[in-house]
Write an enzyme that holds these catalytic residues in place. Sequence first.
Site, mmCIF file in Angstrom:
data_model
loop_
_atom_site.group_PDB
_atom_site.id
_atom_site.type_symbol
_atom_site.label_atom_id
_atom_site.label_comp_id
_atom_site.label_asym_id
_atom_site.label_seq_id
_atom_site.Cartn_x
_atom_site.Cartn_y
_atom_site.Cartn_z
ATOM 1 N N LYS A 1 -58.314 -88.160 68.767
ATOM 2 C CA LYS A 1 -57.264 -87.222 69.156
ATOM 3 C C LYS A 1 -56.646 -87.719 70.449
ATOM 4 C CE LYS A 1 -60.621 -83.978 69.056
ATOM 5 N NZ LYS A 1 -60.218 -82.867 68.199
ATOM 6 N N ARG A 2 -55.522 -87.114 70.852
ATOM 7 C CA ARG A 2 -54.940 -87.487 72.131
ATOM 8 C C ARG A 2 -55.987 -87.387 73.232
ATOM 9 N NH1 ARG A 2 -49.300 -88.645 72.528
ATOM 10 N NH2 ARG A 2 -49.746 -88.626 74.746
ATOM 11 N N THR B 1 -56.313 -79.506 64.219
ATOM 12 C CA THR B 1 -56.111 -79.624 62.777
ATOM 13 C C THR B 1 -56.936 -80.765 62.200
ATOM 14 O OG1 THR B 1 -54.056 -80.732 63.400
ATOM 15 C CG2 THR B 1 -53.864 -78.527 62.474
ATOM 16 N N LYS C 1 -59.365 -81.541 58.635
ATOM 17 C CA LYS C 1 -59.321 -82.742 57.795
ATOM 18 C C LYS C 1 -60.721 -83.314 57.589
ATOM 19 C CE LYS C 1 -54.754 -83.460 59.702
ATOM 20 N NZ LYS C 1 -53.981 -84.080 60.786
HETATM 21 O O1 73E Z 1 -54.485 -77.324 69.219
HETATM 22 C C1 73E Z 1 -53.347 -78.088 68.890
HETATM 23 C C2 73E Z 1 -52.733 -77.546 67.621
HETATM 24 O O2 73E Z 1 -53.601 -77.712 66.533
HETATM 25 C C3 73E Z 1 -52.334 -78.009 70.027
HETATM 26 O O3 73E Z 1 -52.900 -78.570 71.181
HETATM 27 C C4 73E Z 1 -51.078 -78.783 69.636
HETATM 28 O O4 73E Z 1 -50.550 -78.179 68.445
HETATM 29 C C5 73E Z 1 -51.425 -78.263 67.325
HETATM 30 C C6 73E Z 1 -50.711 -77.669 66.143
HETATM 31 O O5 73E Z 1 -50.571 -76.297 66.279
HETATM 32 C C7 73E Z 1 -50.063 -78.779 70.714
HETATM 33 N N1 73E Z 1 -49.211 -79.783 71.027
HETATM 34 C C8 73E Z 1 -48.460 -79.367 72.039
HETATM 35 N N2 73E Z 1 -48.837 -78.153 72.374
HETATM 36 N N3 73E Z 1 -49.844 -77.784 71.551
HETATM 37 C C9 73E Z 1 -47.395 -80.110 72.684
HETATM 38 C C10 73E Z 1 -46.870 -79.662 73.899
HETATM 39 C C11 73E Z 1 -45.843 -80.374 74.492
HETATM 40 C C12 73E Z 1 -45.327 -81.517 73.886
HETATM 41 C C13 73E Z 1 -45.853 -81.959 72.686
HETATM 42 C C14 73E Z 1 -46.885 -81.254 72.082
#
Ligand code: 73E
Length: 842
Positions: free
Chosen positions: A575-576, A686, A690
């Site tokens: 993950k990131r 997510t 998976k």
């Molecule tokens: O927990 C995840 C989530 O499963 C969450 O961190 C991620 O979205 C997923 C899908 O709902 C997420 N990405 C960002 N914020 N939450 C984000 C914020 C700024 C720029 C790009 C992405």
Amino acid sequence: GKEKWPRGDEKVWKEGSRSVNTDVSSVTKSIVNHVQTSLARQAYNLDNLGAYQAAALSVRDDLILNWNETQMHYTRKAPKRAYYLSLEFLMGRTFDNALLNLGLKDQYREGVTKLGFNMEDLLEQERDAALGNGGLGRLAACYLDSSASQELPVWGYGLRYQYGIFQQLISPEGQQLEQPDPWLAGGENPWELPRLDVSYEVRFYGTAERLPDGRALWQGGQEVLAVAYDVMVPGCYTKNTNNLRLWESKPKRGFDLNSFNAGDYEHAVESSNSAAAITSVLYPNDHTCAQSSISTLGKELRLKQQYFWTAASLADIVRRFKNIGKPFSEFPDYVAIQLNDTHPTLAIPELMRILIDEEEIPWGKAWDIVTNTVFYTNHTVLPEALEKWPVPLMEHLLPRHMQIIYDINLYVVEPSVEKKFPGDRDRLARMSLIEEGFPKQVRMAHLACIGNRKVNGVAELHSDLVKTTILKDFVEFEGQSKFSNVTNGITPRRWLDQCNPELSALISKTLKVDKSVWLKDLDMLKGLLPYAEDAEFRKEWAAIKQRNKERLAHHVETTLGLTVNTNAMFDVQIKRLHEYKRQTLNILGVIHRYLTLKQMSAAERKKVNPRVVFFAGKAAPGYYIAKLTIRLIVNAARIINADPDTRNLLTVYFLPDYSVSLAEVLIPSSDISQHISTAGTEASGTSNMKFCLNGGLLVGTVDGANIEIAEAVGENNVFFFGHLTPAVEDLRYQHMYHPVPVEEKCPALAKVLDKISGGMFGDGGVYEPLLNTIRQNDYYLITEDFDSYIGALEMVDQAYLDKEEWIKKSIRTTANMGKFSSDRAILEYAESFWSIEPVKVT
Ligand code: 73E
């Protein structure tokens, strides 16, 4: 009645029309045709790339037929449509997915083989479309797949970035290096249709002059063109093929002829460069809003991206609505707009602008239309991720929108808050769309929340947190009913059938149901439950997991030249990179395991179950601590993997350049995967879904969708650890005001930190800033959760000793994952939010 044939001889048209290739001979014919004409090549000079291109063009032809019919059908029926606005669509590869959804994989495999190629080799030729950072972008891609598969009239709107998420290299010192991802450089992209005829002008800067009738005149400034590229999104076993419209920016006029004629070439092309810049690159920061992490110019460009995309999308939506000839009061009966996070929040003032200034609709009516059309999904409660834009920047770039935002504050927020909570000035300041300060800032989450019909979070816990933290005042103000939850989902097409074909085949065989049925009704997996007791079935189940491990090992061997022990337990965290996701906790746990192994006698080591730990993920280029974590992982891996005492029992790999395609190889091979965020910080996650869908067990904190996964699969089939969300705030408070040294709080961890500082993995000093985040504030509570984390991993080792019981857990996990299909999620949006219905193309 029957429509009149529009032109020429109907018979000639009908004879000339082709249909989707469904048998092997029409597939090979079509491929050879493309080799000869589209590619201008022959059997003599065709490599894998060329063969992939020809096969892709052949599939493209099939998709175009379905896509065309679908769009015609939707236009004729004019149903209510939903539009999913997302700045990110992390699509990955398309070829394999299209073949599977069309039900043509076998025909193409056979055809390609007859032409002397290997299907797997061709699939590997395709570059990922990586127009997203992580979960948020991949969620958008899964939702498109589910919308098409459920035959729902949903379009996606996004940007056609020239460069996707950067490619990650790892330097010899273990540092992340970023390289551009020119994903379109290979020539034509077969999955998109350039629609140079569909374009809109988008304005920036200039002046906005209020007129006495309530409208305003926005003039001057810079105008750029938005040009549409349509990406075809095939549904699974249906003709319905939906559309993802991506905008590209172009200069309105080629270049400035006055400067050109005066010999000033630099100025002549300046404006055309600045127009092209808007869609040139995806911003690689997730969870950090632009102004805290990038330069002033970078900030402005990000806001330009957001407006460019929302303005073009809304112009397109409004034009399509006007074509059906209904009054604007019926706009919400034909249009639903879903905002994927706050990135497209400008859609609210932009739709107000169109309705008021262009359609001459009075303010109150316009506000009614907007608030009945727009929906907002929140994806994070992390404070640093909440978008805010400096008022001076907004005023400069979008003067009319700034007026409208002030008006919303003045006409909506202030009077109604005052009415409900008279004299509560603090509350008003908290809720205002404008945050006081130097400079003042526009709070996009407040704007998104006030200007819409429904707000949702992405898992139960997260949706509760949204209501009790960042939007608490708004719940007290507008009532509970506007706020709800839609737990995220994943498409079982890509994340089971495509990435794990053997498991998919075993499921079909066992359920005695064709995959075209259960892949669209994932609760049918429950039918696997009785087979957990069937020894023969368990053997097949385990053999598939083993072959998936070997497939991953082969991949690592061919790409990195490393040998992986496939007899070990595969333990994966991908993950990131982010402090809240706590890859640091994982690598510290690995080092702890290493130290423990080193102290064991040879006899004791014999009893230990071998483990291979995989990491992958990108760090935002400016995120120093996250990059340092990568460095620690890579260097710890180097030392640990080279130690002959432990090498058979513990190895660690950091796989560079994580991507959708890499995930497709990693996920089916895992025995356990780690989702170990500090409680309350991961909105959903997510990839957890998976892994579990593919029979990998979950090690995690009580956070996000982990909780609902445990509810679904049974708590005895997951390994939970760590503090719960309600404790987190108190613990952080204690850390601030009554700090306890790590040595006291967690001696085992202190020992690990000392070894790192002491130089066990190279110059210890390098890691001090990372280690100090733990020794000092420990905001993400590593010291608090370390012991229980190690305990959970010991439980994993214990459980793994009983192989048969472990396989049962794996089967039961997969069998209970039906809820997490993105079909379920998209149907919840369709029914409870958008009020749209399936429109089947026959
Ligand atoms: O927990 C995840 C989530 O499963 C969450 O961190 C991620 O979205 C997923 C899908 O709902 C997420 N990405 C960002 N914020 N939450 C984000 C914020 C700024 C720029 C790009 C992405």
